[in-house]
Design an enzyme around this catalytic site. Structure first.
Site, PDB file in Angstrom:
ATOM      1  N   SER A  70       3.956   2.567  10.205  1.00 56.72           N
ATOM      2  CA  SER A  70       5.218   2.975   9.810  1.00 56.72           C
ATOM      3  C   SER A  70       5.463   4.198  10.563  1.00 56.72           C
ATOM      4  CB  SER A  70       4.853   3.479   8.086  1.00 56.72           C
ATOM      5  OG  SER A  70       4.292   2.555   7.508  1.00 56.72           O
ATOM      6  N   ARG A 106      -5.829   3.778   6.243  1.00 54.75           N
ATOM      7  CA  ARG A 106      -6.603   2.738   5.485  1.00 54.75           C
ATOM      8  C   ARG A 106      -7.120   1.467   6.359  1.00 54.75           C
ATOM      9  NH1 ARG A 106      -4.157   0.410   0.311  1.00 54.75           N
ATOM     10  NH2 ARG A 106      -2.248   0.361   1.650  1.00 54.75           N
ATOM     11  N   ASP A 147       6.333  -1.479   6.664  1.00 59.59           N
ATOM     12  CA  ASP A 147       5.910  -1.485   5.450  1.00 59.59           C
ATOM     13  C   ASP A 147       7.164  -2.013   4.451  1.00 59.59           C
ATOM     14  OD1 ASP A 147       7.862   0.254   5.772  1.00 59.59           O
ATOM     15  OD2 ASP A 147       6.929   2.010   4.690  1.00 59.59           O
TER      16      ASP A 147
END
Length: 954
Positions: free
Chosen positions: A640, A579, A694
């Site tokens: 992540s 993203r 995260d």
């Protein structure tokens, strides 16, 4: 009895569904023939009318008028069905109902047999067959299709015992038990007994039942309002010959249902028409207000004999019903039973015959003392007279014995009377059964209900056409129900033994289930020990000592204070989708625009340069679409994968996971690789400010909404936590003032063996089959990736013990990862009925009973509860450390949380919070669910870093 195969009846045909002996057409079609009966006067004979007898035409009208009273129309049957159903639902809901209503008594039988029950059982039947008592020795083999005939003995109860003191009745029963057992080669110790007590009772447990009222001619004093099981136990103790454990008290209706041989599916309705009449069925427990249960099923005894709604029964009550009621032991009570039960059918026939004789239509207008005596015609007599083959001869014999002289056509007319009385009883019984079927169909939300009904009682046994009429009428009133009628075995005695056996099986299975799940039920001391061990590991990790908690500095030194402003880019790479986000932080809040880009497998497993070039291409594409080309916005990168962070914008990739294997990246600074790719793409300027975990992003995302948020928690596929630590306690980073967000990497907690005392064999199995045996111990007891597997291994174990799925292993359950963690969330949802839980499991190919579904639910609850409690113990350790760091008596702090397990499981979040309250009572902790921690959080980490840099510059 498939309803699709029958021809539809016209209203006229259905109203005339009154069959004669030998299969003749409906009775009402034969009324004209009754006029041909030739009567003669027997003047002066004892018991004969002295007045002129009616002419033949008058006689036919008298008979027609008399027997028409027993005709029940389809409309009336439907009204009775609807009224009875309404009364059932009122009683289930706990609403106050008139004395005329059905009682809907829970029997505490929660399971039907599944064919594996075995053992020797004693059965005592009282009230099932009127003035007699029966004792049985039943052996269950536990092998489908194989059965041993029970041994039994019947004892006649003297009238003075039926009407005398209660203690006398139960002493008589205990004496009969001893006499029966004395004749058998059995041990005197450890006998299990099922008590069939067929009277209206208020049951409060499987072995606790208080008599409400006597029926069927019994009227013993000192029993109503008392526990009949205790009265029996006291009598057995007074007898002193045998040690007998009364396991269950059951009425004959429940025994009939439970004694039904398992067919394609379980038998879940019992119907008895004997001395009295009743039905029982398996109701969803959540619909029974008095139980306060929301799972499973329970057998309900309808007690429909007490139904007496004047609005619907009034029109079908005859003058003979009223006369019978007036002369009964309980006038005004059990009105419905008195129209159906075998104790009363013979008496109704007697009253009709006496009436017709007194009117000059039968027996030459003569009566006899026997015909005028209550109880002189019994159910057995009526069944014999109704017999299509030998009935006429039996009519002559029976009535001659009563001192009556038979006319030429009297035998046929008597058979008409028997047919009228019995047919009405069958049709009324069918209307009541149709109400039960409608209730089942509605509660189970089935368009077509397929159900087996066990039938028992002497009316069914001795009058076969009763069942035929019943079936036909049920088809008329409940066309959406496909009903199979199955005769009971051993008159319900085997069923009572089966109730006892099922109770014994369930108790044994319950013990095995509790033993299996006991290690998952953590007490306060165990949870407090986890909290203390984690606290110790935190301190060691911060000081750089050997610890299962790595306590990694993230170089995030502050949480948002609400003054952050500006436009920021955020990248989120944690799987096959990537993203890019534009995050605008204004005084009015945070606005996010984002786009998802895929990362093809050949890129994820190609070269590192190819991967990061692809990432930069996606960023450029996003900038162009958003009109940001040429702008150098601060950028936060949520990455992540396992990293060792050396600074806010420095992170060394330790190893790839999640299907990534790009070359030349492990051991390299991820931010440097990204900056090099930006450099290769000329005319592009990006300011990479931070690389973000995260969990930290989650804390920062919630911190923007709540400045007190200083802890981040992820409980999804994996689990982790971070928190704001005093910088002076972080040995790896110089400085004595300020704060530092610490990425705990708590999934590895316990890898040093500190959690071994809590690990079960099921945890060990899951660990051994994982890609990283011996690592991530805490995570494997908490996170969504593993909980479903733990449950699967427990289910395999319980199946091997015979507790689940009848001990039959299925290939599907042997398949790894077949039981997804999302199933725990679905199965434990409060909004799901047990039927829906069964559907979820059946979709996995698991064939199961309601008991199986309940046990699977308990397994899921135990596994998820332990996970939530361990997570709560970890959070308690973190907030307690923050409190003590700051020297506070009480700490008020918020925890930002993300992850599908925490968010989607119906009870996980509340269990975590409850555990934190228990283990950290001096901390007031609020849990905030994060919105887009990996995107919004990364931008806010960047925004805070920019704010701090500007403050330092000033």
């Amino acid at each position: 009895m498939p309803h699709t195969e029958r021809e539809e009846l016209t209203p006229e045909e259905s109203d005339q569904l009154l069959l004669l002996p030998g299969g003749h057409p409906p009775l009402w079609n034969h009324m004209d023939s009754i006029g041909s009966v030739r009567l003669r006067q027997r003047e002066g004979a004892p018991g004969c009318s002295q007045e002129g007898l009616p002419c033949p035409s008058d006689s036919s009208e008298l008979v027609l008028e008399c027997l028409q009273q027993f005709k029940v129309t389809e409309t009336q049957l439907r009204q009775i069905q609807a009224s009875l159903l309404g009364s059932m639902e009122q009683a289930l809901g706990g609403q106050a109902s008139p004395a005329s209503a059905v009682q809907m008594l829970p029997t505490y039988v929660g399971s039907t047999p599944h064919g594996t029950e075995q053992g020797d059982f004693v059965v005592l039947e009282l009230g099932a067959t009127g003035a007699s008592l029966r004792v049985l020795w039943v052996t269950l083999l536990g092998i489908e299709g194989h059965r041993m005939e029970p041994r039994s003995q019947e004892f006649v109860i003297p009238p003075e015992v039926m009407l005398g003191p209660g203690q006398q009745l139960f002493d008589f029963a205990a004496h009969c038990l001893s006499e029966f057992l004395d004749a058998l080669p059995v041990d005197k110790e450890g006998l299990q007994l099922g008590f069939s007590f067929s009277f209206p009772c208020h049951q409060t447990g499987l072995d606790r039942s208080t008599l409400i009222s006597w029926t069927k001619g019994f009227r013993c004093s000192g029993v109503e309002g008392h526990d009949v099981v205790q009265l029996l136990r006291d009598a057995i103790k007074r007898q002193g010959a045998y040690s007998i454990d009364v396991v269950a008290v059951v009425n004959d209706t429940v025994g009939t249902m439970m004694g039904c041989e398992p067919g394609v599916g379980p038998c879940e309705v019992g119907l008895v028409v004997d001395t009295g009449t009743n039905a029982c069925y398996m109701e969803e427990a959540r619909h029974v207000a008095v139980l306060d249960e929301d799972r499973g099923r329970v057998c309900i005894s309808v007690e429909w004999g007490s139904f007496s709604d004047d609005g619907v029964l009034g029109p079908v009550l005859t003058t003979f019903d009223h006369a019978l009621d007036r002369e009964s032991l309980n006038p005004g009570a059990q009105r419905f039973e008195k129209m159906i039960g075998g104790l009363y059918l013979g008496e109704l026939v007697r009253l009709v015959l006496a009436h017709l004789a007194q009117r000059g239509v039968l027996f030459g207008g003569c009566t006899s003392p026997a015909l005028l005596s209550r109880g002189s015609i019994l159910l057995e007599h009526v069944a014999e007279m109704k017999d299509p083959l030998a009935g006429a001869a039996r009519v002559h014999a029976i009535l001659r014995d009563m001192g009556l002289s038979m006319g030429a056509s009297d035998a046929e007319l008597v058979q008409y009377v028997c047919a009228a009385v019995f047919t009405r009883a069958a049709r009324l019984c069918a209307a009541a059964l149709a109400a039960v079927l409608a209730r089942l169909q509605h509660s189970r939300e089935q368009q077509v209900l397929q159900i087996a009904v066990a039938t028992g009682g002497r009316v069914f046994e001795r009058y076969p056409s009763f069942l035929s009429i019943l079936q036909e009428t049920v088809m008329l009133l409940a066309p959406e129900c496909d009903v199979s009628f199955i005769p009971s075995v051993d008159g319900g005695g085997r069923g009572v033994a089966m109730v006892t056996a099922v109770a014994a099986r369930l108790a044994a299975h319950r013990r095995l289930l509790e033993e299996t799940l006991a290690p998952f039920r953590l007490d306060h001391e165990q949870l407090a020990a986890v909290r203390a061990q984690m606290r110790e590991a935190m301190v060691k990790g911060l000081q750089g000592e050997a610890s299962s908690l790595r306590m990694l500095p993230t170089y995030v030194r502050a949480t948002p204070d609400g003054t952050e402003r500006g436009d920021f880019l955020a990248l989120d790479l944690g799987g096959t989708n990537f993203r890019v986000l534009l995050v605008r932080v204004t005084a009015g809040g945070v606005k996010i625009t984002s786009q998802v880009y895929s990362i093809p497998e050949y890129v994820a497993q190609g070269s590192g340069q190819q991967l990061f070039d692809h990432i930069v291409d996606c960023i450029v594409d996003f900038q162009q679409k958003q009109g940001l080309s040429g702008q150098s916005l601060p950028l936060g990168f949520t990455f992540s994968f396992p990293c060792r962070q050396l600074g806010l914008d420095q992170g060394i990739l330790l190893n790839w996971t999640k299907g990534f294997n790009a070359s030349d990246c492990e051991g390299q600074d991820i931010v440097c690789l990204l900056r090099e790719a930006i450099g290769r793409r000329q005319a592009v300027e990006l300011n990479v400010v931070a690389i973000v975990n995260d969990t930290v992003g989650t804390m920062m995302s919630c911190g923007y909404e709540d400045p007190r948020c200083e802890v981040g928690l992820i409980v999804g596929t994996g689990t982790n936590a971070c928190y704001m630590e005093e910088l002076q306690n972080v040995a790896a980073v110089p400085g004595d003032s300020g704060h530092m967000c610490i990425n705990m990497e708590w999934g590895a907690f316990g890898d040093d063996g500190s959690l071994d005392s809590l690990r079960t064999c099921f945890d060990a199995n899951v660990d051994q089959a994982s890609i990283n045996p011996g690592k991530q111990s805490f995570e494997k007891m908490i996170s969504g990736m593993y909980l479903g597997e733990i449950v699967r291994h427990i289910l395999l174990h319980l199946t091997s013990l015979g507790v689940l799925f009848r001990g039959q292993q299925t290939q599907r359950l042997q398949t790894r990862d077949i039981f997804k963690t999302k199933f725990l969330s679905e199965i434990e949802s409060d909004s799901l009925a047990l039927r829906q839980v069964r559907t979820i499991l059946e979709d996995l190919g698991l064939s199961l009973t309601s008991d199986d579904a309940l046990m699977v639910l308990e397994v899921c609850q135990a596994v998820s509860q332990r996970a939530a409690q361990l997570c709560g113990a970890g959070v308690a350790a973190v907030v307690e450390k923050i409190r003590e760091n700051r020297g506070l008596e009480e700490l008020t702090v918020s925890v930002g949380v993300d992850g599908t397990l925490y968010k989607l499981h119906p009870h996980f979040s509340s269990l975590v919070a409850a555990t934190v309250r228990e283990l950290a009572p001096r901390c007031v902790v609020t849990f905030l669910q994060s919105e887009d921690g990996s995107g919004k959080g990364a931008a806010l980490v960047t925004a805070v870093a920019c704010r701090l840099a500007q403050m330092a510059h000033v």
